[in-house]
Design a protein around this motif. Structure first.
Motif, PDB file in Angstrom:
ATOM      1  N   ARG A 193       2.575   9.892  -9.944  1.00  0.00           N
ATOM      2  CA  ARG A 193       0.733   9.989  -9.698  1.00  0.00           C
ATOM      3  C   ARG A 193       1.038  11.574  -8.276  1.00  0.00           C
ATOM      4  NH1 ARG A 193      -2.325   4.828 -10.431  1.00  0.00           N
ATOM      5  NH2 ARG A 193      -0.678   3.967 -10.273  1.00  0.00           N
ATOM      6  N   ARG A 194       2.260  11.189  -7.686  1.00  0.00           N
ATOM      7  CA  ARG A 194       2.175  11.879  -7.063  1.00  0.00           C
ATOM      8  C   ARG A 194       2.732  13.490  -7.156  1.00  0.00           C
ATOM      9  NH1 ARG A 194       7.053  14.801  -5.106  1.00  0.00           N
ATOM     10  NH2 ARG A 194       7.868  15.321  -2.978  1.00  0.00           N
TER      11      ARG A 194
ATOM     12  N   ARG B 103      10.261   4.244   0.236  1.00  0.00           N
ATOM     13  CA  ARG B 103       9.479   3.508  -0.731  1.00  0.00           C
ATOM     14  C   ARG B 103       9.207   2.077   0.953  1.00  0.00           C
ATOM     15  NH1 ARG B 103      12.608  -0.048  -3.493  1.00  0.00           N
ATOM     16  NH2 ARG B 103      14.778   0.519  -3.516  1.00  0.00           N
TER      17      ARG B 103
ATOM     18  N   GLU C 263      -6.672  13.546  -0.022  1.00  0.00           N
ATOM     19  CA  GLU C 263      -6.927  12.594  -0.831  1.00  0.00           C
ATOM     20  C   GLU C 263      -8.066  12.788  -2.232  1.00  0.00           C
ATOM     21  OE1 GLU C 263      -8.251  10.487   3.003  1.00  0.00           O
ATOM     22  OE2 GLU C 263      -6.511   9.628   2.941  1.00  0.00           O
TER      23      GLU C 263
ATOM     24  N   PHE D 140       1.619   7.823  -1.600  1.00  0.00           N
ATOM     25  CA  PHE D 140       1.121   7.121  -3.065  1.00  0.00           C
ATOM     26  C   PHE D 140       1.152   6.808  -3.925  1.00  0.00           C
ATOM     27  CE2 PHE D 140       2.992  12.375  -1.435  1.00  0.00           C
ATOM     28  CZ  PHE D 140       1.756  12.865  -2.059  1.00  0.00           C
ATOM     29  N   GLU D 141       0.851   6.243  -5.200  1.00  0.00           N
ATOM     30  CA  GLU D 141       0.618   5.136  -5.820  1.00  0.00           C
ATOM     31  C   GLU D 141       1.689   4.931  -6.333  1.00  0.00           C
ATOM     32  OE1 GLU D 141      -1.467   2.218  -5.422  1.00  0.00           O
ATOM     33  OE2 GLU D 141      -2.092   3.803  -3.907  1.00  0.00           O
ATOM     34  N   ASP D 142       2.709   6.511  -7.265  1.00  0.00           N
ATOM     35  CA  ASP D 142       3.677   6.376  -7.799  1.00  0.00           C
ATOM     36  C   ASP D 142       4.051   7.572  -7.862  1.00  0.00           C
ATOM     37  OD1 ASP D 142       2.265   7.413 -10.583  1.00  0.00           O
ATOM     38  OD2 ASP D 142       1.795   5.296 -10.618  1.00  0.00           O
TER      39      ASP D 142
ATOM     40  N   THR E 110      -2.659   9.850  -0.261  1.00  0.00           N
ATOM     41  CA  THR E 110      -3.446   9.319   0.785  1.00  0.00           C
ATOM     42  C   THR E 110      -2.760   9.808   2.482  1.00  0.00           C
ATOM     43  OG1 THR E 110      -3.815   7.381  -0.267  1.00  0.00           O
ATOM     44  CG2 THR E 110      -3.324   7.443   2.264  1.00  0.00           C
TER      45      THR E 110
ATOM     46  N   ARG F 157       1.343  -1.151   0.110  1.00  0.00           N
ATOM     47  CA  ARG F 157      -0.165   0.134  -0.178  1.00  0.00           C
ATOM     48  C   ARG F 157       0.548   1.182   0.069  1.00  0.00           C
ATOM     49  NH1 ARG F 157      -2.947   2.789   4.662  1.00  0.00           N
ATOM     50  NH2 ARG F 157      -4.272   3.932   3.546  1.00  0.00           N
ATOM     51  N   CYS F 158       0.606   2.398  -1.163  1.00  0.00           N
ATOM     52  CA  CYS F 158       1.356   3.164  -1.396  1.00  0.00           C
ATOM     53  C   CYS F 158       2.763   3.305  -1.393  1.00  0.00           C
ATOM     54  CB  CYS F 158       0.884   4.418  -0.072  1.00  0.00           C
ATOM     55  SG  CYS F 158      -0.687   4.791   0.763  1.00  0.00           S
ATOM     56  N   PRO F 159       3.188   2.913  -2.213  1.00  0.00           N
ATOM     57  CA  PRO F 159       4.560   2.597  -2.983  1.00  0.00           C
ATOM     58  C   PRO F 159       5.517   3.901  -2.781  1.00  0.00           C
ATOM     59  CG  PRO F 159       2.899   1.651  -4.366  1.00  0.00           C
ATOM     60  CD  PRO F 159       2.214   2.585  -4.158  1.00  0.00           C
TER      61      PRO F 159
ATOM     62  N   GLY G 106      -5.551  12.191  -4.923  1.00  0.00           N
ATOM     63  CA  GLY G 106      -5.239  11.158  -5.115  1.00  0.00           C
ATOM     64  C   GLY G 106      -3.586  11.186  -4.033  1.00  0.00           C
TER      65      GLY G 106
END
Length: 245
Positions: free
Chosen positions: A67-68, A102, A37, A62-64, A42, A5-7, A40
């Motif tokens: 997207r951050r 990460r 949120e 963040f997902e990546d 968290t 979750r959240c890489p 995008g």
């Protein structure tokens, strides 16, 4: 195994003007959680540092990295930050102490929060706990061999002495995709987080670790040889709306 979750995770430590922490927390919990949120990010958790009344610590995921960049551009260029940034910035002396992290392995990411986050002004659904964040600063990168050492040898000691491990992360060295917010790119860190019922349980854990012959004679020498300076330990009390409680 499932992807963590959240890489991408930011560990943010803010130094505030005296007496301003609760002012910032009230504003943050009211205005800056759902608004981030929605674009995008968290908001993983926000905390009072028990050992520094003028430090506010929070975690954002963040997902990546692309997207951050999009989430931060949307939030800091958007109406909520524009409306409240002067009030927020007035509480701060420094907001640049940021580690970009990460998960150290597929099992090292933060867990999905328990329950739901209360609305502003509502009581929290679960009693507060205490989160311990320990930052290890390395001479070099914390690679696969060190992660295996932590997972196979260190984590069982932490669990056996009363810690509830939450996550363990290491430095993310991807280029900063939002340079308007600086990060500490020159650091090599390994950060682990654990949860405790209260301060007494945390202190019991630390005492048990110190008294552990296995820790002192077998694990600590190996760990110390990897560290560039003494660890930083943050005892963190979740705010009323922190997802990590």
């Amino acid at each position: 195994m499932e992807a963590p979750r959240c890489p991408v995770v930011e560990l943010r430590q803010y130094t505030l003007h005296p007496g301003q922490r609760d002012v910032l927390i009230d504003l943050f919990d009211r205005e800056f959680v759902e608004s981030q949120e929605a674009v995008g990010a968290t908001v993983l958790g926000q905390f009072r540092d028990l050992d520094d009344p003028d430090r506010f610590v929070w975690l954002r995921g963040f997902e990546d990295m692309p997207r951050r960049a999009g989430a931060l551009e949307s939030f800091y260029g958007g109406p909520v930050w524009r409306a409240h940034r002067d009030e927020a910035n007035a509480t701060m002396i420094d907001s640049d102490d940021v580690l970009l992290l990460r998960p150290a392995s597929t099992g090292g990411g933060f867990p999905v929060p328990r329950g739901t986050r209360p609305a502003p002004g509502e009581p929290a659904p679960t009693p507060p706990s205490l989160v311990l964040a320990t930052i290890w600063y390395g001479h070099g990168p914390f690679g696969t061999e060190f992660v295996e050492f932590f997972e196979q040898r260190v984590r069982p000691v932490l669990t056996g002495t009363g810690a509830e491990p939450l996550a363990y992360l290491r430095s993310e060295h991807a280029p900063n995709t939002f340079p308007a917010l600086p990060v500490r790119t020159s650091e090599e860190v390994f950060v682990w987080f654990a949860r405790f019922a209260d301060e007494a349980h945390l202190e019991q854990h630390l005492n048990r670790v110190r008294l552990s012959e296995h820790w002192r004679e077998e694990l600590l020498p190996t760990l110390s040889s990897r560290l560039a300076r003494p660890p930083q330990r943050l005892r963190l009390a979740p705010t009323e709306r922190s997802a990590l409680r």
